[in-house]
Design an enzyme around this catalytic site. Sequence first.
Site, PDB file in Angstrom:
ATOM      1  N   TYR A  11       9.491  19.418   0.764  1.00  0.00           N
ATOM      2  CA  TYR A  11       8.825  20.489  -0.185  1.00  0.00           C
ATOM      3  C   TYR A  11       9.599  21.690  -0.064  1.00  0.00           C
ATOM      4  CZ  TYR A  11       5.033  23.591  -2.017  1.00  0.00           C
ATOM      5  OH  TYR A  11       4.235  24.319  -2.806  1.00  0.00           O
ATOM      6  N   THR A 116       5.081  27.924  12.023  1.00  0.00           N
ATOM      7  CA  THR A 116       3.836  27.523  11.520  1.00  0.00           C
ATOM      8  C   THR A 116       2.839  28.699  12.020  1.00  0.00           C
ATOM      9  OG1 THR A 116       1.824  26.222  10.912  1.00  0.00           O
ATOM     10  CG2 THR A 116       3.285  25.450  12.963  1.00  0.00           C
ATOM     11  N   TYR A 140       0.074  19.060  15.949  1.00  0.00           N
ATOM     12  CA  TYR A 140       1.153  19.596  15.096  1.00  0.00           C
ATOM     13  C   TYR A 140       1.888  21.322  15.817  1.00  0.00           C
ATOM     14  CZ  TYR A 140       3.109  22.134  10.914  1.00  0.00           C
ATOM     15  OH  TYR A 140       4.004  22.913  10.185  1.00  0.00           O
ATOM     16  N   PHE A 207     -13.618  19.946   3.516  1.00  0.00           N
ATOM     17  CA  PHE A 207     -13.704  19.514   4.949  1.00  0.00           C
ATOM     18  C   PHE A 207     -14.311  20.722   5.814  1.00  0.00           C
ATOM     19  CE2 PHE A 207      -9.578  17.302   4.533  1.00  0.00           C
ATOM     20  CZ  PHE A 207     -10.160  15.995   3.838  1.00  0.00           C
ATOM     21  N   ARG A 220      -7.688  30.441   4.209  1.00  0.00           N
ATOM     22  CA  ARG A 220      -6.236  30.447   4.698  1.00  0.00           C
ATOM     23  C   ARG A 220      -5.578  31.542   3.792  1.00  0.00           C
ATOM     24  NH1 ARG A 220      -7.992  28.010   8.024  1.00  0.00           N
ATOM     25  NH2 ARG A 220      -7.407  26.045   8.950  1.00  0.00           N
TER      26      ARG A 220
HETATM   27  N1  UDP Z   1      -8.876  21.008   2.973  1.00  0.00           N
HETATM   28  C1  UDP Z   1     -10.024  20.307   2.279  1.00  0.00           C
HETATM   29  N2  UDP Z   1      -9.944  19.569   1.811  1.00  0.00           N
HETATM   30  C2  UDP Z   1      -8.771  18.634   1.552  1.00  0.00           C
HETATM   31  C3  UDP Z   1      -7.769  19.370   2.090  1.00  0.00           C
HETATM   32  C4  UDP Z   1      -7.646  20.341   2.906  1.00  0.00           C
HETATM   33  O1  UDP Z   1     -11.116  21.060   2.539  1.00  0.00           O
HETATM   34  O2  UDP Z   1      -8.874  17.515   0.862  1.00  0.00           O
HETATM   35  C5  UDP Z   1      -9.088  22.253   3.539  1.00  0.00           C
HETATM   36  C6  UDP Z   1      -8.540  22.130   5.195  1.00  0.00           C
HETATM   37  O3  UDP Z   1      -9.562  21.644   6.117  1.00  0.00           O
HETATM   38  C7  UDP Z   1      -7.975  23.495   5.692  1.00  0.00           C
HETATM   39  C8  UDP Z   1      -7.646  24.053   4.300  1.00  0.00           C
HETATM   40  O4  UDP Z   1      -8.113  23.187   3.279  1.00  0.00           O
HETATM   41  O5  UDP Z   1      -9.058  24.305   5.979  1.00  0.00           O
HETATM   42  C9  UDP Z   1      -6.011  23.914   4.030  1.00  0.00           C
HETATM   43  O6  UDP Z   1      -5.521  22.868   4.335  1.00  0.00           O
HETATM   44  P1  UDP Z   1      -4.374  22.155   4.192  1.00  0.00           P
HETATM   45  O7  UDP Z   1      -4.035  20.788   4.583  1.00  0.00           O
HETATM   46  O8  UDP Z   1      -3.894  22.465   2.700  1.00  0.00           O
HETATM   47  O9  UDP Z   1      -3.318  23.193   5.054  1.00  0.00           O
HETATM   48  P2  UDP Z   1      -3.205  23.455   6.549  1.00  0.00           P
HETATM   49  O10 UDP Z   1      -4.140  24.861   6.740  1.00  0.00           O
HETATM   50  O11 UDP Z   1      -3.803  22.376   7.335  1.00  0.00           O
HETATM   51  O12 UDP Z   1      -1.707  23.656   6.910  1.00  0.00           O
END
Ligand code: UDP
Length: 332
Positions: A11, A116, A140, A207, A220
């Site tokens: 990506y 990251t 990760y 989540f 975020r």
């Molecule tokens: N998240 C969510 N539902 C989903 C995918 C992600 O609530 O189906 C939340 C996740 O818990 C985090 C935020 O969205 O708080 C961003 O998650 P993502 O996986 O996009 O990126 P990360 O922050 O893990 O790099």
Amino acid sequence: MAVLVTGGAGYIGSHAVAALKEQGEDIVVVDNLQQGHKEALLGGKLYVGDLRDPDFLDTVFQENAIDSIIHFAANSLVGESMTNPGKYYHNNVYGTLCLLEKMNEYGVKRIVFSSTAATYGEPENVPIDEYDRTLPTNAYGETKLAMEKMMKWFDTAHAIKFISLRYFNAAGAHQSGLIGEDHQPETHLIPIVLEAALGKRPHISVFGDDYDTEDGTCVRDYIHVSDLAEAHVLAVHRLREGAESAVYNLGNGQGFSVKQVIEIARAVTGREIPAAIEPRRAGDPAVLVASSDRARAELGWKPRFSKLEDMIESAWSWHSAHPNGYNDKSSS
Ligand code: UDP
């Protein structure tokens, strides 16, 4: 002289390849195509193989005059890293070790690294700057921090200079409409929200809504993938100018909660997008927001697409034109 992009069919990697091409750079791409897509490459000479294969890397280094590397190739899913950390140590950490050893063997002295915000873990300060504590809450982030530290010691011992770019949450798609986000399976918030908008999923699972944030959902800092790509090009230039190794955050400095992202996606798409509250996902910090002052000052980086609406708009253009990602030949 060529820039080698590992993970260039992924990506963010594919957007970096597009940005390098716009600059007229010679580009070599290495990708094992486990997550990447050949179709995502708008330029470059592709070698399909794995960094952990020394003979394969010998071929790449022998057949090309490589002057700098941008290193994306890695596994990058927080959730998976919590259930299968060995995969992350093997591919990310060992893969990077193999790459650095070959760089040393072939005298390649510059590497820009895809790092990251997950290296920080639960932040002590918001916004986070590069001097803040690094204490990852997931495997990760721990592997990415280990990769950064490895680069530091390869710099000390072998003068291989690195710029590590710690990005916050990549979002959006290329302006051309030709490339965008396509992970199998998809785990990231914005593409999943848009899949729910397209009716490919019944709802978006949120989540956790019991975090210590304004609306209880995680916050975020979203950054357009083309702005990230641009930062990699600037970092290559800076290393070529003889800069010392450095670490930079890349974000917009503004946090959006999961609920806010869903609201904005509803407005952009005009679709209902049902949401369901579910338990927290392991390893997620409550708030990650960047201070990118250092990247702005030292790299001269300035995000061009800093509004979340614009990121979601460009992602929506990509996803609605390619509902099955790169497999969707009919719409490309
Ligand atoms: N998240 C969510 N539902 C989903 C995918 C992600 O609530 O189906 C939340 C996740 O818990 C985090 C935020 O969205 O708080 C961003 O998650 P993502 O996986 O996009 O990126 P990360 O922050 O893990 O790099």
